[in-house]
Design an enzyme around this catalytic site. Structure first.
Site, PDB file in Angstrom:
ATOM      1  N   HIS A   1      -7.429  -5.828  -0.192  1.00 37.27           N
ATOM      2  CA  HIS A   1      -6.249  -4.982  -0.012  1.00 37.27           C
ATOM      3  C   HIS A   1      -5.249  -5.612   0.958  1.00 37.27           C
ATOM      4  CE1 HIS A   1      -4.021  -1.261  -0.208  1.00 37.27           C
ATOM      5  NE2 HIS A   1      -4.052  -1.132   1.113  1.00 37.27           N
TER       6      HIS A   1
ATOM      7  N   SER B   1       0.829  -1.202   0.000  1.00 36.90           N
ATOM      8  CA  SER B   1       0.000   0.000   0.000  1.00 36.90           C
ATOM      9  C   SER B   1       0.873   1.266   0.000  1.00 36.90           C
ATOM     10  CB  SER B   1      -0.956  -0.035   1.195  1.00 36.90           C
ATOM     11  OG  SER B   1      -1.988   0.902   1.047  1.00 36.90           O
TER      12      SER B   1
ATOM     13  N   ASP C   1      -9.590  -5.304  -4.558  1.00 35.85           N
ATOM     14  CA  ASP C   1      -9.009  -4.326  -3.633  1.00 35.85           C
ATOM     15  C   ASP C   1      -9.914  -3.103  -3.585  1.00 35.85           C
ATOM     16  OD1 ASP C   1      -7.457  -2.298  -2.392  1.00 35.85           O
ATOM     17  OD2 ASP C   1      -5.605  -3.269  -3.022  1.00 35.85           O
TER      18      ASP C   1
END
Length: 278
Positions: free
Chosen positions: A258, A97, A229
């Protein structure tokens, strides 16, 4: 606990496990978490004989809760402070991320020019740019990130419960197996950090354009992303990043959320190992 002090006086906490002679794997966590988010991977690769390193980003976890410097330039500089302190070479940098943006910025600005990086991994990562602009029509509108800032400022504790309980791990999907301990661990890590760092971090991960970084990276780079995601949409991230990289490999994971390194650790770890050894 182990810390390194950056040039601007910030204490960065880090974990450094395994033989000093082994190949180092450096893990970069997502927003607003800590190095603890990688515990599964750290233990897995430690058992495989690697040296594993993970640090808490400034303002996060056990690192100094400074009020400023919460941007990708400082994040990358903080990374190189850790890397140079430990004199890491032939390293594989793995970022999830926001940590994926940190990896891209570090590798392009420091790691690759210094010859310290062997490979890189961008997992569910924010590059090249999350924000919707005229030149990035597939991004998310600024109102989405303004909403995150408002939720954080209004009730950070509630926000840090709702996010992992819902879209982060896909627990809001029909038939999902919800894990209360996973939600609690996410909340614990988030609340360890500073509200100002996390507030500013939203701008860092949403508005930083990593296009030039990606074009500069020449080391083999593995781009991993779930097609479900809900935090970093694959169309605005991995699909574009893989085209900008000179030596990138994209793998799309069907129905993965995610937080795939937690929910599907066995598959993620196996694929990471294959990439690292390949």
């Amino acid at each position: 606990m182990s810390f390194v002090t950056t040039q601007d006086g910030v204490e960065i906490f880090f974990k450094d496990w395994g033989p000093k002679s082994a190949q180092p794997l450096v893990f970069h966590h997502g927003w607003p978490l800590t190095a603890d988010d990688w515990d599964n991977q750290l233990l897995f690769f430690l058992a495989k004989g690697y040296r594993v390193i993970a640090h808490d980003r400034r303002g996060h976890g056990r690192s100094s809760q400074v009020w400023d410097g919460h941007d990708m330039d400082h994040y990358a500089a903080d990374t190189t402070a850790v890397v140079e302190h430990l004199d890491l070479r032939n390293a594989v940098h793995i970022g999830h991320s926001t940590g994926g943006g940190q990896v891209a910025h570090y590798v392009a600005r420091y790691g690759q020019p210094q010859g310290r990086v062997a490979k890189a991994v961008l997992m569910s990562a924010v590059p090249p740019l999350m924000l919707k602009t005229a030149s990035n029509p597939g991004g998310l509108p600024i109102e989405v990130f303004d909403g995150l800032r408002k939720a954080l400022a209004d009730n950070r504790s509630q926000f840090y419960w709702d996010l992992p309980a819902g879209p982060f791990y896909g627990f809001n999907r029909e038939g999902a197996k919800v894990s209360e301990p996973v939600i609690n661990n996410w909340w614990r890590q988030g609340m360890m950090g500073g509200a100002k760092a996390h507030y500013d971090g939203i701008k860092a991960f949403s508005e930083t354009d990593f296009t030039d970084d990606l074009r500069l990276i020449e080391v083999p780079t593995f781009v991993m992303h779930g097609d479900d995601d809900q935090i970093v949409p694959i169309g605005a991230a991995a699909l574009l990043s893989s085209k900008l990289l000179k030596n990138g490999t994209l793998k799309v994971y069907e129905k993965f959320p995610h937080g795939m390194a937690t929910t599907h650790a066995d598959i993620v770890n196996a694929d990471l190992l294959a990439f690292i050894t390949g």
